[in-house]
Design an enzyme around this catalytic site. Structure first.
Site, PDB file in Angstrom:
ATOM      1  N   ASP A   1     -49.703  14.904   7.734  1.00 43.65           N
ATOM      2  CA  ASP A   1     -50.101  13.835   8.637  1.00 43.65           C
ATOM      3  C   ASP A   1     -51.451  13.227   8.259  1.00 43.65           C
ATOM      4  O   ASP A   1     -51.570  12.021   8.044  1.00 43.65           O
ATOM      5  CB  ASP A   1     -50.144  14.367  10.075  1.00 43.65           C
ATOM      6  CG  ASP A   1     -50.669  13.340  11.058  1.00 43.65           C
ATOM      7  OD1 ASP A   1     -49.852  12.621  11.646  1.00 43.65           O
ATOM      8  OD2 ASP A   1     -51.903  13.250  11.235  1.00 43.65           O
TER       9      ASP A   1
ATOM     10  N   VAL B   1     -48.936  10.133  12.718  1.00 43.09           N
ATOM     11  CA  VAL B   1     -47.918   9.870  11.693  1.00 43.09           C
ATOM     12  C   VAL B   1     -46.732  10.811  11.879  1.00 43.09           C
ATOM     13  O   VAL B   1     -45.573  10.384  11.808  1.00 43.09           O
ATOM     14  CB  VAL B   1     -48.522  10.003  10.285  1.00 43.09           C
ATOM     15  CG1 VAL B   1     -47.426   9.944   9.221  1.00 43.09           C
ATOM     16  CG2 VAL B   1     -49.540   8.906  10.040  1.00 43.09           C
ATOM     17  N   ASP B   2     -46.996  12.085  12.116  1.00 44.58           N
ATOM     18  CA  ASP B   2     -45.903  13.028  12.374  1.00 44.58           C
ATOM     19  C   ASP B   2     -45.095  12.599  13.589  1.00 44.58           C
ATOM     20  O   ASP B   2     -43.848  12.618  13.576  1.00 44.58           O
ATOM     21  CB  ASP B   2     -46.455  14.431  12.600  1.00 44.58           C
ATOM     22  CG  ASP B   2     -46.739  15.182  11.311  1.00 44.58           C
ATOM     23  OD1 ASP B   2     -46.169  14.821  10.271  1.00 44.58           O
ATOM     24  OD2 ASP B   2     -47.530  16.138  11.351  1.00 44.58           O
ATOM     25  N   LEU B   3     -45.788  12.246  14.663  1.00 41.62           N
ATOM     26  CA  LEU B   3     -45.095  11.865  15.893  1.00 41.62           C
ATOM     27  C   LEU B   3     -44.276  10.596  15.687  1.00 41.62           C
ATOM     28  O   LEU B   3     -43.123  10.506  16.130  1.00 41.62           O
ATOM     29  CB  LEU B   3     -46.101  11.675  17.025  1.00 41.62           C
ATOM     30  CG  LEU B   3     -46.885  12.920  17.433  1.00 41.62           C
ATOM     31  CD1 LEU B   3     -47.960  12.570  18.458  1.00 41.62           C
ATOM     32  CD2 LEU B   3     -45.959  14.006  17.989  1.00 41.62           C
TER      33      LEU B   3
END
Length: 405
Positions: free
Chosen positions: A149, A177-179
């Protein structure tokens, strides 16, 4: 009737979840929130975010799971498979026989090495929607490389537009970014399932952290693509709108989002400062952007003596977007968060609720995050394995009940 007893939007959907850490688990949790049967298959060592604490949940069997794991894995059933083991791969193939979706975030090439990549799975399971989440994809200059991320925040420019001017790039406080990759992946899966209704065929979805990070660059990318100027950090202010910033009051900071000229005039009237609205430097949004420092100084003076919470509520009720700047604990305990069901408790585990509210098929938390291999026997039995066969798999090392150190 409780939501646990109610049919949900994705009831009947079977998802095999081979993901770890955050982007993939967040995607499959969204599907599980709305009724999908998500079977979380962990490697022998387990999902590493079970160790990303403190804080930890201490389980009755002596195991413990970190809050990071708990926050992305509710409503799932858990088992373990060693996919490097031939018998482990055979179990996976049996589980896929009636599955609708496979989500995995192995490094590109890993499943192919084991002959269970897309090229092998598609002919055998033509209706399967196979979503792969990776850092950069399988090809291109960074193809096959791992993604994280914060690294992707750095590489896509997100860090450079975050923070205050002159203080340097700053990582965003949530793993955005991960989410976002999890959210985009869930959307892609649902699109593929919708298309399958017409074609009868599944397909492969190639999701990357890199692409999701790039997709979050609005309006910075749109501004650059039009004017060619490098975007920079603006702190809490907006590059295109003014006022759109935090302001101090006598009790707390508040955020004021005067998105158009009418709202700005309303704000000045509520503050009993018609002189600010009448100033030709602040007549239009473009004027206010050009004279942002002077406008900010004038509003800061006008707001300084007010009670922030009370003023922000008066403003939003008057049609002026505003709200108090709250710490996370205060936000979670707020009356409106409780009213909207955004905090729930499952067997002593407190968790966030779902933001997706349906009128007929309510979703949300209905089962706590599972312990390691908590549903191993149950899932294998459902897929035709006898007690003797399960014992043989365990003896061979294809499955485990306790995490490998």
């Amino acid at each position: 009737m409780t939501t646990a007893m109610t049919e949900r939007a994705l009831t009947g959907l079977k998802v095999i979840d081979l993901t770890r850490v955050l982007g993939g688990p967040y995607c499959t949790m969204i599907l599980a929130d709305h009724g999908a049967d998500v079977i979380k298959i962990e490697p022998p060592q387990g999902d590493e975010v079970r160790d990303w604490g403190p804080p930890f949940l201490e389980r009755a069997d002596g195991a413990r799971d970190a809050s990071y794991f708990l926050g992305a894995n509710r409503n799932k059933r858990a088992m373990t498979l060693d996919l490097a083991h031939e018998q482990g791969r055979a179990v996976l193939l049996r589980l896929l026989e009636d599955a609708d979706v496979l989500v995995e975030n192995f490094k590109p090439g890993t499943l192919e090495k084991w002959n269970i990549g897309q090229a092998a799975l598609a002919p055998r399971f033509p209706r399967l929607v196979h979503c792969r989440i990776s850092g950069f994809g399988a090809d291109g200059p960074f193809g096959g490389l791992p993604g994280y991320d914060a690294v992707v925040q750095a590489m896509t420019g997100l860090m450079t537009i975050n923070g205050r001017p002159g203080e340097g790039p700053l990582r965003m406080g949530t793993p955005v970014v991960d989410l976002a990759t999890g959210l985009y992946s869930a959307i892609g899966i649902l699109m593929a399932l919708q298309e399958r209704q017409r074609s009868g065929r599944g397909q492969f979805i190639d999701m990357t952290l890199h692409d999701a990070g790039m997709a979050l660059l609005h309006p910075a990318a749109a501004n650059y693509l039009l004017n060619g100027k490098r975007p920079a950090a603006t702190g809490n202010a907006h590059p295109n709108i003014a006022p759109y910033d935090t302001f101090p009051t006598a009790t707390c900071e508040i955020f004021v989002a005067g998105g158009n000229d009418g709202q700005f005039r309303k704000l000045c009237a509520l503050l009993e400062r018609p002189d600010i609205a009448a100033d030709p430097r602040f007549a239009t949004n473009a004027d206010r952007l050009a004279n942002r420092a002077a406008m900010t100084a004038a509003l800061t003076e006008a707001l300084a003596a007010h009670d922030g919470e009370a003023l922000a509520e008066r403003m939003i009720r008057a049609g002026i977007p505003a709200g108090p700047v709250r710490p996370v604990d205060a936000a979670l305990e707020s009356a409106h968060a409780r009213h909207r069901g955004m905090v729930a408790e499952l067997d002593g585990v407190r968790t966030l609720g779902t933001p997706i509210k349906f009128s007929r098929t309510p979703g949300g938390p209905h089962a706590p995050p599972p312990g390691f291999a908590a549903h191993l026997d149950e899932i294998l039995a459902e897929h035709g394995y006898t007690e003797a066969e399960i014992a043989a798999l365990e003896a061979a090392g294809a499955i485990r009940r306790v995490r490998r150190a």
